[in-house]
Structures are given as C-alpha cells and as structure tokens.
Design a protein around this motif. Sequence first.
Motif, PDB file in Angstrom:
ATOM      1  N   LYS A   1       0.818  -1.217   0.000  1.00 50.19           N
ATOM      2  CA  LYS A   1       0.000   0.000   0.000  1.00 50.19           C
ATOM      3  C   LYS A   1       0.855   1.271   0.000  1.00 50.19           C
ATOM      4  O   LYS A   1       0.367   2.346  -0.349  1.00 50.19           O
ATOM      5  N   GLN A   2       2.100   1.155   0.405  1.00 52.10           N
ATOM      6  CA  GLN A   2       2.988   2.322   0.479  1.00 52.10           C
ATOM      7  C   GLN A   2       3.820   2.514  -0.792  1.00 52.10           C
ATOM      8  O   GLN A   2       4.706   3.353  -0.833  1.00 52.10           O
ATOM      9  N   LEU A   3       3.558   1.712  -1.830  1.00 53.07           N
ATOM     10  CA  LEU A   3       4.333   1.755  -3.064  1.00 53.07           C
ATOM     11  C   LEU A   3       3.573   2.440  -4.193  1.00 53.07           C
ATOM     12  O   LEU A   3       2.349   2.294  -4.319  1.00 53.07           O
ATOM     13  N   GLN A   4       4.303   3.156  -5.009  1.00 56.44           N
ATOM     14  CA  GLN A   4       3.760   3.755  -6.235  1.00 56.44           C
ATOM     15  C   GLN A   4       4.705   3.434  -7.383  1.00 56.44           C
ATOM     16  O   GLN A   4       5.929   3.405  -7.210  1.00 56.44           O
TER      17      GLN A   4
ATOM     18  N   ILE B   1       3.131  -4.477  -9.585  1.00 54.54           N
ATOM     19  CA  ILE B   1       3.198  -4.662  -8.127  1.00 54.54           C
ATOM     20  C   ILE B   1       2.277  -5.808  -7.726  1.00 54.54           C
ATOM     21  O   ILE B   1       1.072  -5.784  -8.007  1.00 54.54           O
ATOM     22  N   ARG B   2       2.839  -6.827  -7.119  1.00 52.54           N
ATOM     23  CA  ARG B   2       2.063  -7.949  -6.597  1.00 52.54           C
ATOM     24  C   ARG B   2       2.477  -8.197  -5.135  1.00 52.54           C
ATOM     25  O   ARG B   2       3.486  -7.681  -4.666  1.00 52.54           O
TER      26      ARG B   2
ATOM     27  N   LEU C   1      10.068   2.611  -9.003  1.00 56.25           N
ATOM     28  CA  LEU C   1       9.175   2.269  -7.896  1.00 56.25           C
ATOM     29  C   LEU C   1       9.482   3.215  -6.746  1.00 56.25           C
ATOM     30  O   LEU C   1      10.640   3.383  -6.358  1.00 56.25           O
ATOM     31  N   ALA C   2       8.459   3.850  -6.185  1.00 55.84           N
ATOM     32  CA  ALA C   2       8.628   4.781  -5.063  1.00 55.84           C
ATOM     33  C   ALA C   2       7.937   4.223  -3.828  1.00 55.84           C
ATOM     34  O   ALA C   2       6.772   3.806  -3.898  1.00 55.84           O
ATOM     35  N   GLY C   3       8.663   4.213  -2.711  1.00 52.93           N
ATOM     36  CA  GLY C   3       8.104   3.727  -1.455  1.00 52.93           C
ATOM     37  C   GLY C   3       8.164   4.788  -0.374  1.00 52.93           C
ATOM     38  O   GLY C   3       9.165   5.504  -0.254  1.00 52.93           O
ATOM     39  N   LEU C   4       7.105   4.891   0.408  1.00 54.60           N
ATOM     40  CA  LEU C   4       7.018   5.911   1.452  1.00 54.60           C
ATOM     41  C   LEU C   4       7.525   5.361   2.782  1.00 54.60           C
ATOM     42  O   LEU C   4       7.110   4.290   3.224  1.00 54.60           O
TER      43      LEU C   4
END
Length: 767
Positions: A197-200, A207-208, A220-223
């Motif tokens: 859920k924190q990935l864009q 994304i799996r 890929l960006a992660g918060l």
Amino acid sequence: MINVVSANADLSSIEISEKQFTSQIKPLLTKYCLDCHTGEEAEAGLSLDKYTSRSSILEHREAWEKIVQRIQIQSMPPKDADSLPTDKEREAILAWFDDTLYGIDCTGDVNPGRVTIRRLNRNEYNNTIRDLVGIDFQPAKNFPSDDVGYGFDNIGDVLSLPPLLMEKYLDASEQIAEKAIFANTPDSYPWKNITEKQLQKKGAVTIRKSGVGFHSQGTLAGLINLKQAGKYEIRIKAGQTPAGKDPAKMKVELDGKLLRTFDVKADRSAPGTYLMPRAVALSKGKHVLTVTFLNDFFDPKGPPKKRDRNLYVNEIAYRGPLGLLPTDLPASHKKIITCNPGSGRSVQYCAEKIFKQFAERAFRRPVSRQELKPIVELVNATVKSGRTFEQGIQVGIQAILVSPHFLFRIEGIQNTVQASSNGVQKVNQYEIASRLSYFLWSSMPDDTLFKLAAQGQLDNPRTLQVQVKRMLNDPKSSAFVKNFAGQWLNLRNLEDLSPDPKKFRGFNSQLKNDMRRETEEFFSYIMKEDRSVIEFINADYTFMNERLAKFYGNNRVKGESFQKVNLDKTKRAGLITQASILTLTSNPGRTSPVKRGKWIMENILGTPPPAPPPNVPELEESASAKPNATLREQLAIHRKIAGCAACHDLMDPLGLGFENFNAIGSWREKEGRKKIDSSGLLPDGQTFNGPIELITILEKQKQGFCRSLTEKMLTYAIGRGIEFYDKCAIDEITTNFTAKGYRFSALVTEIVLSDPFLKRQRGPRND
C-alpha cells in the motif's frame, strides 16, 4: 525421639501414660493383635510385639497413626477375627493413642514447625517472572513437572533441583532478558518492510503481493514515515532474469539523492540482499525511497531463458534509529532500566541503581551493596568488552534469575529476631510478605506488601486482615483458584481423563473444559463474595454456559460466558454433584461408588480411609461370580471379602447415594433396564434416599469438613505437611473461623494469623 508435650508439661503425665500403656493398653494389643502381627511372619509385614513401651511407639509415630486409623474404622482387628474388642475397650485404646500421639499442651509455646527452603514451582516461576519483569510468556511451560507432596506441588521437601531443570533455568533466563530489554544493537532493530500500500509505480512496473517486477525501464517509489530521527539502515532483496552481457542495474535514491547503484547478479529464483553501504541520517517524518531499473534489454535471438533482462524486487526494508532507544520500547525495558549512563552518570552508577531495585524485588527482601557488587562488575565487564549498556543489563538480569535467592524462597537470612528458649522465632516482615503472596497469588509480593514490610506493619493482625481481603479480591487471586482448588479437588486430573467414547458420545474436550470451569467459577464466587464454606457442600447455585447448561438439561442459559444459575435442589447441590467431580470419581466406562465414597470421606468428612489391605481382588474380580448383578449387588459381594467390610460399609453407601449420576455426571433414572437405587444406610443408622438427602446428612458433618479444609489450606499455605504438633493451630483456626459464620476470608485470615504461618522453629531444615 520427638517430645510430645511442651516444655511446660508436668513430667508425671508421661509417667502416668507409660503406666497406662503397661497396665491397660498393652494387654489389649496382646489379646487382639499379636496373634496375627508377631515376628517375621507377621501379617502384612506388620510386627507389633516389638512395641513394649510408650516411648517405642512414639519413635514410630507415623506407622502408629495408620494403625490407629484402622482401629478407628474397625478394620483392625477385622470383623471376622476370632475375638473382637468391646466398644469400651476400643474407646480406651483410641483415647490413649489420641492423647499419646496428639496430646499437646496448647497453653505454652507450641512448635510452629520448620519449612524446608522452597524452590519456586512452575506456576510460581511463571507468575513471578510476569510480575518482576513485566512479560508474560510462560517460560516454565517446558520445565520438568513438579513433584507433589501431601496433595500439593508447592511442598518444600519434594521440590528438588535436578540438572535438567538447572539447564532450563539458564535457557529461560536468557530468553527472559532478551524479551524484557531492548539490547540497542543493530540486530535489536527489526526490519520494517515497505508494504504494498505504500508503493507507487512509474513505467513498466507490476506490483504484486509476492514482489515487484520491472519488465522494462521504470521506477518504484516507497514511502517511509519515521517517528524518530536518527540513522537508519536500508536493504533491498532483488533478483534478475539475465540477458546480454551485463547484469540488471538497480539505482536506489532517497528523497531524490543517490544512495547507490547495484549490479543485481542474483537470479530471480534466489534473490540476493543488497544493503546500503552505510546508515543514512534521516529526520523525523516522511521520506521517499525510489528504486529504478536502468538497463532493460531484450534480444529475441539470444539463448533460451536469456533473451529478456528484467529486475524483480521482493522486499524493501529499513531499520533504526541505530544507537538510539526507540520511542516504542517494551514496557518491561522502561520498568527495569531507570537510569542510563551519560551526563555524569557512569555505567557502575546506573547498574547499581537499576539492580538495587530489581534485585530487592527478585530476592523479595532488602539487598546489600556487597550482594550487588558481583552483578555490577558483570555489567561493567560486559560494557568494557564492547557490548552495549543494555546488553550488560541483560547479562545482570540473567545472573539474578539463576541465583538461589530468586529460585528459592530462603528464610532466616536477615532475621534479627531472637529465638525463644525453645527455639521458636518470628518470621521477618519480608518473609511474611512472601508467605502471603505465594499463598494467595502464587507470585512475588506487590509494592503494597513490600511497603508494609519496610514499615514493619505485616505482623499487625489488623493489617493482615485488610491485606487478606485486598488480595482475595485482586485478579491475581485466580492463581489461588487454579492452584489450591485445582489440587484440593483434583481438577488438574480432569485433563488426563478419557471416558469411553462409545458410551459417552457427547463428551469432548470442550465439555471437559466447561466442567472444570464450572467448579473454578463456583470456588471463585465463594472466595470473592466471602460466602460460607459450607456452601461447598450444600449451595443451591452453580455456574454454567450454554453448552454445559444443555448437558445438564437446562435450556434457559445462552452464550459462551459463564453465569450464575440457581438450582432447584431436587437433583444437584454443592460441589459433589458437579460434573467435574462426578467424572473425576468414575471409571472410563462406568461409575465408581468406591471412588465417589472415598472422595467424600477425604474432602467432605475429613476421614480418609486407609489404603486397602494387600492382595485384595479388584471389584471386577470379586463380582465375576455374579456377572449380571447390579453394581450395588457386586459391591455387597466385595464387602464379604475379609478386611474389606470395615472401610466399604461407610464408603460404598456414600458413593451409591450418587448413582443417579452416570460416569460423566448426567442425571439418569435407570441403568440399562434396571431402575437406579440411590438409597442407603450409613453405619451410624442414618438412612437416605437420593443424593439431596445424603447431602443434607453430610451438611451436618460440617465441623469435620471445616477441619479437613483447614488442614488442606494450611498445608498449601506453609508448604509442608501437617504434623502432630500442628493440632493446636488447627483447633484454633477451625474454632475461630467457624465462629465467624464459616466465611471464606475468615478461614484464610485465621491461617495467616496462626503460629505456623507467622513463626518458625529454628533448626537444620531451614538454617
């Protein structure tokens, strides 16, 4: 030889008793006993001709207590003997033995007994760790079982320390320290995954749940949302599908700044771990970590399985802040570590401060600086070796948790009270606190008890009375229900019972748990509501949930929770008719009037029958001559065997009075085609028809029940078996609490105020 009378007794009373034995008792023993019990061929190996004086009998007190018990219930001499003593002769024998074996002058200083140092049993160990450290994970679950003495597993004489258990203690101390204290090393910080859920994504990225696939160049960006500023480590688990000459290239950036570009050579089927070369300093708040696939490659003419270069990321994780204690420290860590080195505070200063408090609670008494010195030195040495202060505290905790002063309840170490002329000494304040807490909570004293001990208030009767009521109402008193009631009523044995599944199809583990829970709730209610202990015999209420209620034939109770239910007292009342007790006192395939009668004699009447004579056949063997007979008829046949009638004349009718209940406690009117006969005639001439009438008779024997309950609870409270010199204390406890309306708290309070609880005899067993 043990002296029967106190130091204040008149010596002439012993001389009189000796003359009575020679002139009155010895001739009766010769007349009625020695024909069978003489020399090497004595029946049951019991030779009585060697007892020629009062003193020789006292040297073998325990043996004679059992002999007198058989004389009392008239199984010795047996009823088929050539000659039997008259009632007057039997009364004379019993009176002399009662005075000789149990006659004590209660007006002087009476021996309060000695208690062997007591190892914490498994329940006490778990509860003490919970209250001392603040973690509850049952470390003693895999410890060896505790031995049982006098019906309980907290008896000092049987709680040994085998090598296997010492190994378990060492392992448990390490586990406890690690769970309680955050070690403040890199490995102490758990890796936190950036979730799906924190990935864009941007570009050809999929994304799996199993991971992220880069099928062409993409990002890929992660918060990352940090609660605390500090240095953080970042790692990525990734693999590739190879193509061309170069491996997949993975660029990692944080907040737009390059951290590192990796050559991902690991295969997709066996991902590798790629760790940033150094920890990154980050501020509190949100940060964005990006992963970019830089060198997508596709060659349709390349070798099979090496035509399409792709990147696969299975995990992105971070941990920290390294070297800083996290804000979400375990409560146990905050509870124990109340000082940290720095700002003028040395490791030694903080270690002393921490372990002064911890060791005093662990050892359940004040601790000197000299006792703390080895622990503090251990912490210092650990820190000097390059480990963290928190790791040093872990090592110190381990040392304390394997100390005899923690594992054992050792009394007399700091007792400054002088013993009286006959060696009687008061138990000190901290020892009273421990006796109280392990009696009612199976755990260490709480802050209130420690404070009262420090103030010297715990030998004040009023203070003790207040503390008993407070402790009985505390949730921790559930341990008293589990451990005292569970052993007094044999509820622990219920777990091992398996009634015949063909005969009792409705019986399962859920129902068995409900049965045990009913009795525990019943006991707990009498305890917490301070009811009369006579309600254990005659209560017109119990506790049920819906499942147990249906088993009892009650369709009005709904839900899983247990609730108080009033009984109509036409079938059930008190403990004896609860399914747990009825199942415990049955055989797997049928009821056992003998077991039920024995249970009543032991737990209600306080007159346990002696062990059966040797070589007596089982009921099934003696009943084989008449296989179609009812159980009542089979028992009548069994009673005709020599040596059996004396015990079974009382035991069998008591058990047969509850034959309306089958082997798992269900009510029944018939067994097969035959109607149940639950009537009976007791040896004293009283008759009854059915369980409720029998319970009414048993209720009249409440003094015997109260004395029996006193003996059981005192045994549990002081951790040793009852001795002859405890008679004065038991008489006083029973008299005082019955005069106060038989209230539960009155019984507990009188035990706590008694000499065996508040005093000790100095001597080798504990000194």
